[in-house]
Design an enzyme around this catalytic site. Structure first.
Site, PDB file in Angstrom:
ATOM      1  N   ASP A 279       0.858  -1.176   0.000  1.00  0.00           N
ATOM      2  CA  ASP A 279       0.000   0.000   0.000  1.00  0.00           C
ATOM      3  C   ASP A 279       0.903   1.238   0.000  1.00  0.00           C
ATOM      4  OD1 ASP A 279      -2.155   1.676  -0.007  1.00  0.00           O
ATOM      5  OD2 ASP A 279      -3.191   0.726   1.650  1.00  0.00           O
TER       6      ASP A 279
HETATM    7  C1  BGC Z   1      -5.072   3.087   0.110  1.00  0.00           C
HETATM    8  C2  BGC Z   1      -5.208   1.997  -0.930  1.00  0.00           C
HETATM    9  C3  BGC Z   1      -5.073   2.586  -2.314  1.00  0.00           C
HETATM   10  C4  BGC Z   1      -3.751   3.314  -2.407  1.00  0.00           C
HETATM   11  C5  BGC Z   1      -3.501   3.880  -3.779  1.00  0.00           C
HETATM   12  C6  BGC Z   1      -3.866   3.973  -0.120  1.00  0.00           C
HETATM   13  O1  BGC Z   1      -3.884   5.070   0.694  1.00  0.00           O
HETATM   14  O2  BGC Z   1      -4.981   2.492   1.391  1.00  0.00           O
HETATM   15  O3  BGC Z   1      -6.439   1.345  -0.773  1.00  0.00           O
HETATM   16  O4  BGC Z   1      -5.180   1.568  -3.263  1.00  0.00           O
HETATM   17  O5  BGC Z   1      -3.756   4.374  -1.477  1.00  0.00           O
HETATM   18  O6  BGC Z   1      -4.312   4.931  -4.077  1.00  0.00           O
END
Ligand code: BGC
Length: 740
Positions: A279
């Site tokens: 993530d």
């Molecule tokens: C979120 C994810 C997301 C990623 C990319 C993160 O802050 O937890 O779910 O896919 O950002 O945007």
């Protein structure tokens, strides 16, 4: 629950030959790559087109030219992705195309209800259809890779991200996960109406302590395997192409450097073959978690644990080469990770045609296509949960004078919900507009009521009095209250789940005006609606219903469609009950047993244990009568045996209806304490007015199994209870024996 022994395809449903052919092609390319180029493929950066996290790296275009990046996210539209792809293909040494990722969570341009709302439909075919439309639109706008489905099971509505998942139940979450993977990916990875999916967040994020986002998670491995892993495994079994790690720790070890999760379970037990991406800045966060001393150490731990791609912090880029030279990371590990990423690109057809997803004409013809909007409206109708009806709904005949009240009734932005991709506010019509258009012969008046701020302590006496007066002058009032979009979703945890600001006072004043009132609630989570539930008003929970949500809501209000959704999460009476879920253990002093002194049972002294609205609950405009269920036999003899449960349902009302028949299990005596109820199957059936329908469920030993304290899957002999009905607190019981 998905049994851990289940084996099925582990990357895009490719057969072994297709995978081997892709691998051979990619190995040839790998042999030509420098270490730096491999590490570049393992690095992903956001573009400046959209922001989904705390940092933006400067100069990502230069990274592309230099081969320092394998994937860009938050970049979309055919023109922009083509521009960036050209940099990779024409200017980097090997011309390896970029992979464009994006959070296509509940639609790309046509926005569907939030996933928690779609889970309320229990309509798996439509959930799949929504994901497929989202994929078709995203793929036409340059996207190859959706960061979805989000399958985190959560039992704590304080956590804002409950809106992205399917709620509290492992079985419903697993079925939602598979349906979405099928929808995003389709059956052919090269088809231009599909994208690669990415199941997230692996794992345990839904169990953040106190519902506070990014907080720690402490789970026994047994609970993790029983409750939190099945939905991920279901996605893997459905052929998901990739996995995203979660931010949290699991038993003290952050998921993004956790060998148990990333090696043992994902690779050794599940044989998953696709890439694992972290993530957003999750490797950097290993330092804050207190398990890595510095960026180099964080990169080392993540890559050695099994992370293949670093989202956004650039630590792989900055440190992997040095770690390989120092023999702290093997060259083979780098090759393994790079190969997985190249194979994903190959399977999507990017080496052959890097611009195949960037097609302006296809983009223009696809986004917001009328059939997409129609599906979004149908799904929104099926996702709104009728919580109370005092006979007012449907509004038929339509009122001549209607008062519409509440800021949310006049908002386009708050219908879409977080993670609305490239959804545009102007694509959504407000609830007020939809009512005005549809009731063109009626007098529709409007008052915004009170502003919606979390910390608003102003009484807003005048506004509330004006709104109540307006209601008094109408035949019917529709009050729309709830959360504004930033009040849930990522970083949207709350400790008070009531209506923000003075909206409860507003709704109560409108009801007190004496005019028949429908209260519509919009939110990204279960709310505490205890006081409203006691009022003489109809209560319809609309979640955040997407681009077509307002029209769908009006369809339900006017009876042009009937509510049929069922809650995928318990609605608490008060925040103090959280975490709250139906599948709890009985405890040694359950309240439902005869107890010599009820004081000493597991309960609160100031609140019932039960939720206000239980899991699986939802009303409709008709009544479905359940006859007595029957089993064809009462002994299940072994793994290959089965029992059939049959039940007749009669629609005794005057409208066609939908029933979500839920089948729960209880294992009263086992080697470990088992939940008081466990959903093992469900069927969504449409029953015409006056019609009778017989439905059957097949029960096999697989559904009786659980993970024991030795972490092994087992099915224990003995007596079992089945509970079948309309929701978890409204069931009929049957018993049978398992005697293998
Ligand atoms: C979120 C994810 C997301 C990623 C990319 C993160 O802050 O937890 O779910 O896919 O950002 O945007």
């Amino acid at each position: 629950m998905v049994s851990p022994s289940a084996t099925s395809p582990r990357f895009f449903n490719l057969d072994e030959h297709a995978y081997a052919a892709a691998e051979t092609r990619c190995r040839t390319l790998l042999a030509r790559m420098t270490l730096a180029e491999k590490i570049g493929q393992m690095s992903q950066f956001t573009s400046d087109r959209d922001t989904t996290g705390p940092s933006i790296r400067e100069g990502y275009q230069e990274d592309i030219r230099a081969g320092r990046v394998g994937s860009i996210f938050n970049a979309f539209d055919a023109g922009f992705t083509r521009e960036l792809q050209t940099l990779a293909v024409n200017e980097s040494r090997l011309g390896i195309p970029l992979l464009f990722g994006y959070d296509v969570v509940h639609g790309f341009r046509t926005i569907f209800p939030i996933p928690l709302a779609m889970a309320s439909s229990w309509h798996l075919d439509n959930v799949e259809a929504a994901a497929h439309i989202a994929a078709r639109e995203a793929a036409a706008a340059g996207i190859h890779w959706a960061f979805a489905p989000m399958v985190d099971v959560s039992r704590d509505a304080r956590w804002g991200r409950v809106m992205e998942g399917a709620g509290e139940d492992p079985l419903l979450s697993s079925r939602m996960a598979s349906a979405q993977v099928r929808g995003y990916q389709g059956s052919d990875p090269r088809a231009l109406d599909s994208v690669a999916a990415c199941v997230k967040h692996y794992v345990g994020y839904g169990a953040v302590e106190a519902g506070r986002d990014y907080n720690s998670v402490d789970l026994s491995e047994r609970v993790m395997r029983s409750v939190h892993l099945p939905s991920h495994q279901a996605a893997i079994n459905a052929g998901v192409a990739s996995v995203m790690t979660s931010f949290n720790t699991v038993d003290g070890v952050p998921a993004s450097c956790n060998p148990l999760l990333l090696r043992q379970i994902l690779r050794d037990e599940w044989h998953f073959q696709g890439p694992v991406v972290t993530d957003y800045t999750a490797i950097m966060e290993l330092i804050e978690h207190g398990v890595a001393a510095d960026p180099r150490d964080a990169a080392r731990q993540a890559v050695n644990a099994g992370v293949d791609m670093d989202m956004q912090d650039g630590y792989f880029l900055d440190h992997l080469a040095e770690l390989v030279e120092a023999d702290e990371v093997s060259a083979a590990r780098i090759d393994e990770a790079t190969l997985r990423i190249l194979i994903l690109k190959d399977v999507l057809g990017l080496f052959e045609a890097p611009y195949r997803y960037c097609d302006e004409a296809r983009e223009a013809a696809t986004l917001l296509a009328p059939e997409h909007r129609r599906k979004a409206r149908e799904i929104a109708q099926q996702s709104m949960v009728l919580l109370e009806n005092n006979g007012l709904l449907p509004l038929s005949p339509a009122p001549k004078r209607l008062a519409v009240i509440g800021e949310l009734a006049d908002s386009q932005a708050d219908l879409l919900g977080p993670w609305h991709g490239n959804g545009q506010v102007q694509d959504a019509c407000t609830i007020l507009q939809a009512l005005q258009n549809r009731l063109s012969d009626a007098e529709v008046s409007y008052h915004a009521g009170v502003p919606i701020h979390i910390h608003d302590t102003e009484p807003h006496t005048n506004e509330i009095a004006e709104a109540a007066t307006l209601a008094q002058q109408a035949d019917v009032a529709v009050v729309v209250v709830g959360e504004k979009e930033p009040m849930s979703g990522e970083a949207g945890s709350r400790t008070d789940l009531g209506l923000p600001g003075q909206q409860l006072a507003l709704a109560l004043a409108v009801i007190a005006s004496g005019t028949p009132t429908v209260v519509v609630t919009l939110s990204g989570r279960p709310l505490v609606l205890t006081e409203l539930a006691q009022q003489p008003a109809a209560l319809l929970h609309g979640w955040w219903p997407g681009s077509e949500g307002a029209e769908a809501l009006v369809d339900l209000l006017l009876g042009e469609a009937s509510p049929c959704a069922r809650l995928p999460m318990s609605f608490p009476r008060n925040v103090g009950q959280l975490p709250l879920y139906y599948g709890q253990l009985p405890t040694g002093r359950p309240v439902f047993r005869e107890n010599p002194d009820p004081r000493y049972s597991s309960k609160y002294i100031d609140s019932p244990n039960t939720p206000l609205y239980p899991f699986g609950y939802g009303l409709s405009y008709t009544h479905i009568d359940y006859a007595q269920p029957q089993l064809d036999k009462t002994t299940l003899a072994g793994a290959d045996d089965q029992i059939t449960l049959a039940i007749e349902l009669t629609n005794t009302g005057e409208r066609d209806g939908v029933e979500v028949v839920q089948l729960y299990l209880r294992d009263p005596v086992a080697s470990i304490s088992r939940p008081v109820r466990e959903l093992i199957d469900f069927q969504r059936v449409e029953i015409a007015a006056g019609a009778c329908q017989r439905i059957t469920f097949v029960i096999t030993a697989e559904q009786l199994g659980f993970i024991g304290s030795d972490l092994c899957w087992r099915c224990e002999p003995g007596q079992f209870e089945l509970h079948i009905g309309a929701h978890v607190e409204d069931t009929q019981a049957l018993t049978f024996h398992y005697e293998p």
